[in-house]
Design an enzyme around this catalytic site. Sequence first.
Site, PDB file in Angstrom:
ATOM      1  N   TYR A   1      46.393  34.591  53.064  1.00  0.00           N
ATOM      2  CA  TYR A   1      45.215  33.779  52.851  1.00  0.00           C
ATOM      3  C   TYR A   1      45.069  32.680  53.890  1.00  0.00           C
ATOM      4  O   TYR A   1      44.016  32.046  53.984  1.00  0.00           O
ATOM      5  CB  TYR A   1      45.396  33.138  51.476  1.00  0.00           C
ATOM      6  CG  TYR A   1      44.129  32.717  50.809  1.00  0.00           C
ATOM      7  CD1 TYR A   1      43.362  33.645  50.124  1.00  0.00           C
ATOM      8  CD2 TYR A   1      43.720  31.399  50.830  1.00  0.00           C
ATOM      9  CE1 TYR A   1      42.213  33.250  49.486  1.00  0.00           C
ATOM     10  CE2 TYR A   1      42.572  31.009  50.188  1.00  0.00           C
ATOM     11  CZ  TYR A   1      41.816  31.933  49.524  1.00  0.00           C
ATOM     12  OH  TYR A   1      40.691  31.549  48.891  1.00  0.00           O
TER      13      TYR A   1
ATOM     14  N   LYS B   1      54.094  39.012  43.118  1.00  0.00           N
ATOM     15  CA  LYS B   1      53.922  40.464  43.105  1.00  0.00           C
ATOM     16  C   LYS B   1      55.106  41.071  43.864  1.00  0.00           C
ATOM     17  O   LYS B   1      54.966  41.920  44.750  1.00  0.00           O
ATOM     18  CB  LYS B   1      52.568  40.791  43.768  1.00  0.00           C
ATOM     19  CG  LYS B   1      52.121  42.194  43.630  1.00  0.00           C
ATOM     20  CD  LYS B   1      51.705  42.586  42.223  1.00  0.00           C
ATOM     21  CE  LYS B   1      51.476  44.084  42.157  1.00  0.00           C
ATOM     22  NZ  LYS B   1      51.495  44.642  40.813  1.00  0.00           N
TER      23      LYS B   1
ATOM     24  N   ASP C   1      50.032  40.784  38.053  1.00  0.00           N
ATOM     25  CA  ASP C   1      49.047  41.514  37.240  1.00  0.00           C
ATOM     26  C   ASP C   1      49.292  41.313  35.752  1.00  0.00           C
ATOM     27  O   ASP C   1      48.360  41.122  34.968  1.00  0.00           O
ATOM     28  CB  ASP C   1      48.993  43.003  37.602  1.00  0.00           C
ATOM     29  CG  ASP C   1      50.347  43.608  37.875  1.00  0.00           C
ATOM     30  OD1 ASP C   1      51.221  42.893  38.392  1.00  0.00           O
ATOM     31  OD2 ASP C   1      50.550  44.783  37.572  1.00  0.00           O
TER      32      ASP C   1
ATOM     33  N   ASP D   1      44.711  31.277  43.916  1.00  0.00           N
ATOM     34  CA  ASP D   1      43.256  31.184  43.964  1.00  0.00           C
ATOM     35  C   ASP D   1      42.657  31.952  42.790  1.00  0.00           C
ATOM     36  O   ASP D   1      41.803  31.454  42.058  1.00  0.00           O
ATOM     37  CB  ASP D   1      42.780  31.773  45.296  1.00  0.00           C
ATOM     38  CG  ASP D   1      41.347  31.402  45.609  1.00  0.00           C
ATOM     39  OD1 ASP D   1      40.800  30.524  44.917  1.00  0.00           O
ATOM     40  OD2 ASP D   1      40.771  31.987  46.521  1.00  0.00           O
TER      41      ASP D   1
END
Length: 436
Positions: free
Chosen positions: A160, A227, A303, A327
């Site tokens: 990002y 993740k 997730d 974010d």
Amino acid sequence: MGKYNYIEVPTEGEMIVLTNGILSIPDNPIIPFIEGDGIGPDLWSASVRVWDAAVDKSYKGKKKIAWMEVFAGQKAFDKTGEWLPQETVDAIGEFYIAIKGPLTTPVGGGIRSLNVSLRQLLDLYACVRPVRWLKGVPSPVKHPEKMDIVIFRENTEDVYAGIEWQSGSEEAERIIEFIKNDLNKEIREKSGIGIKPISPFGSKRLVRKAINYAIDRGRKSITLMHKGNIMKYTEGAFKDWGYELALEEFRDQIITEAELWDETRAEDGVTPVTKPGAFSNLRGGKPAGDPGNRIIVKDRIADSMFQQILTRTDEYDVVCTLNLNGDYISDAAAAQVGGLGLAPGANIGDYVALFEATHGTAPKYAGQDKVNPGSLILSGVMMLEYLGWQDAADMVVRAMEETILQKTVTYDLERQMEGATKVSTSKFADAIIANI
Ligand code: NAP
């Protein structure tokens, strides 16, 4: 103190100073503010009255903020010819604590975003977003009151952070070649390329800040959200460095979830099998052990975290995560308690803190005295807490909650509530002040 060309330093206030690693806050601290573009001026003039009223009432006139305007965005450009004058950055750094309204992203002129520039120039590496429900705010879930989390999002690294090259560019082609020839991995031709750097330094300083926050505020747990099951050396490493830091620097104040499971098993007469740092979410359920006063450090895969903030909301407290995950989760969590119009935020470095509304400049509503100042007002609440002025902070929250319960709200909330009275930005502030 720097010499400024455009900033007028108020004579009645005192500077916040840093002594032996601690910010010492005078009773009349000088606080720089950026009014912001678009709806910024409307929000600013409403919010500042609310904070000043709460401070005055809480401390019976003994404390008072000396506001100092600093310039960024359109107002800075009109005054100085620059979107972000150096003296603005210097002043925020020198005065340590500042607050801002939303800023326009200039079209052209080589600046990607003024907000991102401010974060980078001042090394404000933690984006802190508390998300909790205020009584009376319309919400899409049955139990919005279960949400009370504080997200610490890393602000300077990750895919990002903007290290990327366009499909077909010379840089992208060179990287594809390098990866093919030197590292023996194939990337499809004409791929765009983004780089995801995650460092131990960046990860650990964020987790350190989150744990210190949890200790100061009596929070119960820290969740490292990642993740890492797929991106082992970036997201997985973030988790590992997070546990490492927690165990090295906060051993007496924390217990990992895995250790808690082992204590639970040991009590059941089963040999402990877990090492701290194993994926603690693979076991399901909650350990029965008693953490005592210790903060539980756990991790969750990103997730599953999105499911769990909906289905097991109250199991989460401080959440510490990488830039991109942060974010997404910030907005998803805010949606559960009434949306971005009321979501506060701050960007914080080692000492310097810049508090800000999380929404943009909503140009179509500029100058109409219409929009909700809630996000900026609550960012000011975070600022009052950072100053250590908890009484004033609590007073603003209570008064705002009362105003919403009285169904006196701006258009955005009014359209979601039955029987509410729609008021302007300034009238909403008046109503809050009346409740103070
Ligand atoms: P935006 O300004 O956040 O506005 C999008 C919509 O959100 C508005 O049309 C409005 O919805 C709602 N909204 C925003 N603030 C509100 C408030 N205080 N009260 C009630 N509703 C509010 O997003 P944008 O239109 O995408 O961006 C506009 C500009 O802001 C761009 O230049 C962008 O770069 C900049 N920006 C700045 C920041 C920052 O300074 N931190 C952050 C994001 C964007 P309705 O239309 O439904 O009424």
